[in-house]
Design a protein around this motif. Structure first.
Motif, PDB file in Angstrom:
ATOM      1  N   ALA A   6       0.400   1.704  -3.193  1.00 21.77           N
ATOM      2  CA  ALA A   6       1.009   2.553  -3.396  1.00 21.77           C
ATOM      3  C   ALA A   6       1.287   2.962  -4.490  1.00 21.77           C
ATOM      4  O   ALA A   6       1.984   4.603  -4.407  1.00 21.77           O
ATOM      5  N   ALA A   7       1.973   2.424  -5.498  1.00 19.24           N
ATOM      6  CA  ALA A   7       2.118   2.636  -6.669  1.00 19.24           C
ATOM      7  C   ALA A   7       1.107   3.838  -7.828  1.00 19.24           C
ATOM      8  O   ALA A   7       1.278   4.338  -8.279  1.00 19.24           O
ATOM      9  N   ASN A  62      -3.308  -4.985  -2.190  1.00 19.99           N
ATOM     10  CA  ASN A  62      -1.935  -5.036  -2.435  1.00 19.99           C
ATOM     11  C   ASN A  62      -1.027  -4.151  -2.215  1.00 19.99           C
ATOM     12  O   ASN A  62      -1.682  -2.667  -2.720  1.00 19.99           O
ATOM     13  N   ARG A  79       9.791   3.720   2.901  1.00 16.97           N
ATOM     14  CA  ARG A  79      11.308   3.926   2.729  1.00 16.97           C
ATOM     15  C   ARG A  79      11.501   5.289   3.439  1.00 16.97           C
ATOM     16  O   ARG A  79      12.679   5.918   3.242  1.00 16.97           O
ATOM     17  N   LEU A 139       1.160   5.145   4.449  1.00 13.54           N
ATOM     18  CA  LEU A 139       1.624   4.993   3.160  1.00 13.54           C
ATOM     19  C   LEU A 139       2.047   5.808   2.700  1.00 13.54           C
ATOM     20  O   LEU A 139       3.448   5.464   2.186  1.00 13.54           O
ATOM     21  N   ARG A 164       4.305  -0.086  10.301  1.00 18.77           N
ATOM     22  CA  ARG A 164       4.669  -1.651   9.418  1.00 18.77           C
ATOM     23  C   ARG A 164       2.923  -2.305   9.607  1.00 18.77           C
ATOM     24  O   ARG A 164       2.389  -2.931   8.550  1.00 18.77           O
ATOM     25  N   SER A 171       1.763  -2.616  -2.251  1.00 13.77           N
ATOM     26  CA  SER A 171       2.621  -2.192  -3.660  1.00 13.77           C
ATOM     27  C   SER A 171       2.086  -1.378  -4.563  1.00 13.77           C
ATOM     28  O   SER A 171       2.461  -0.665  -5.007  1.00 13.77           O
ATOM     29  N   GLU A 172       0.953  -2.412  -5.076  1.00  9.82           N
ATOM     30  CA  GLU A 172       0.671  -2.043  -5.859  1.00  9.82           C
ATOM     31  C   GLU A 172      -0.879  -0.428  -5.937  1.00  9.82           C
ATOM     32  O   GLU A 172      -1.221   0.133  -6.201  1.00  9.82           O
ATOM     33  N   GLU A 228       5.769   4.731   1.426  1.00  9.12           N
ATOM     34  CA  GLU A 228       5.346   2.888   1.159  1.00  9.12           C
ATOM     35  C   GLU A 228       7.045   2.623   2.028  1.00  9.12           C
ATOM     36  O   GLU A 228       7.482   1.774   1.404  1.00  9.12           O
TER      37      GLU A 228
END
Length: 306
Positions: free
Chosen positions: A181-182, A176, A154, A147, A163, A178-179, A152
């Motif tokens: 990675a944030a 999760n 991009r 990641l 992926r 996205s969570e 993530e």
């Protein structure tokens, strides 16, 4: 003798996590006594990964002794490795960067260099069915590495295989993407405690272009206003870092992960010329925004011109 596993100097998340992954594999699957080590202080995201998945801080080494068995990961560039690397017993290289040359080994070795976004993805594939034996912490390290290197997904370096491996790891861990990675990017963006020189060297590599030696530094962040708020002092520090590190110029790209763009600081006419010739930019003032520029490996280094 214990085999040391390490990545490049100025270790990012991949050069911190991949030694952990491969040392586990050598120890627990292959029965080889191995130890992951670092060639410098890890960045804030890598430190987050270590804490999040319960790893102790890795030992940091300055050099390697003659005949020291070692495995090199996430680089094959002698400039990013210990000074005595050609005196050591390099047994394998696992990497996803271009082949640089200059390494000398004691005999034939295993070399795997694949056009994937992350070393951890390559390792996952090299392990084959043995990935099922990976403990949670090692899976967590691998997930974090991929990641990070793909931002993530991009980054233009991202492949379908990166992926797929993320999806498999995240499912196994119940994470999760996205969570998580944030959380990672928030940790990466917390640079308030670092000096200007530390920021410049945090994720940095040396390259020579047409006889000019550059330190090419990247700060990936979701809060670009923090480093850019220190723009003047950072550019003043460029001179000191260049003199201490034996390079001609410092190029600092502040990558905005969310906007998918980079801001290059312009301290002088030489760097202004580099920005214009390399990226077709029109430079006015002491910084220029480069839309879509995210990857040093794929977009910055190949285009550098003086």
């Amino acid at each position: 003798m214990t085999t040391l596993v390490f990545g490049h100097k100025s270790p990012d998340t991949d050069s911190t996590g991949s030694p952990l992954i491969w040392a586990w594999y050598l120890n627990d699957v292959k029965g080889v006594d191995a130890k992951p080590v670092l060639l410098g202080q890890p960045n804030t995201e890598a430190a987050f990964m270590l804490k999040r998945w319960g790893f102790d801080m890795l030992d940091i080494i300055e050099d390697v002794a003659d005949d020291q068995p070692c495995v090199i990961v996430d680089t094959n560039n002698p400039a990013e490795l210990p000074a005595n690397i050609n005196g050591a017993d390099v047994q394998a290289i696992i990497d996803h960067h271009k082949l640089v040359g200059g390494l000398e080994t004691k005999g034939p070795i295993d070399i795997t260099i694949r056009p994937l976004a992350c070393t951890a993805t390559i390792m996952y594939d090299l392990m084959g069915d043995d990935v099922a034996k990976m403990p949670e912490a090692i899976k967590g390290a691998a997930l974090t590495c991929i990641l990070s290197d793909t931002l993530e997904f991009r980054s233009p370096t991202t492949t379908d295989r990166d992926r797929e491996v993320v999806a498999a790891l995240a499912a196994d861990l119940g994470v999760n993407v996205s969570e998580y990675a944030a959380e990672m990017f928030a940790a990466k963006s917390d640079v308030s405690e670092f000096s200007d020189a530390e920021l410049i060297r945090m994720d940095s590599k040396e390259y020579e272009v047409s006889g000019t030696k550059f330190r090419v530094s990247v700060l990936e962040t979701t809060a670009p206003e923090i480093p850019l708020g220190r723009k003047e002092s950072l550019m003043e520090t460029f001179k000191t870092v260049a003199a201490e590190d034996g390079v001609d110029e410092v190029l600092l790209f502040v990558v905005d992960i969310l906007k998918e763009e980079a801001t290059l600081l312009i301290p002088n006419d030489v760097v202004k010329g580099v920005a214009e010739k390399s990226f077709g930019a029109k430079v006015e003032g002491d910084a220029v925004v480069l839309p879509g520029i995210m990857s040093r490996k794929k977009q910055i280094i190949p285009n550098l011109a003086v």
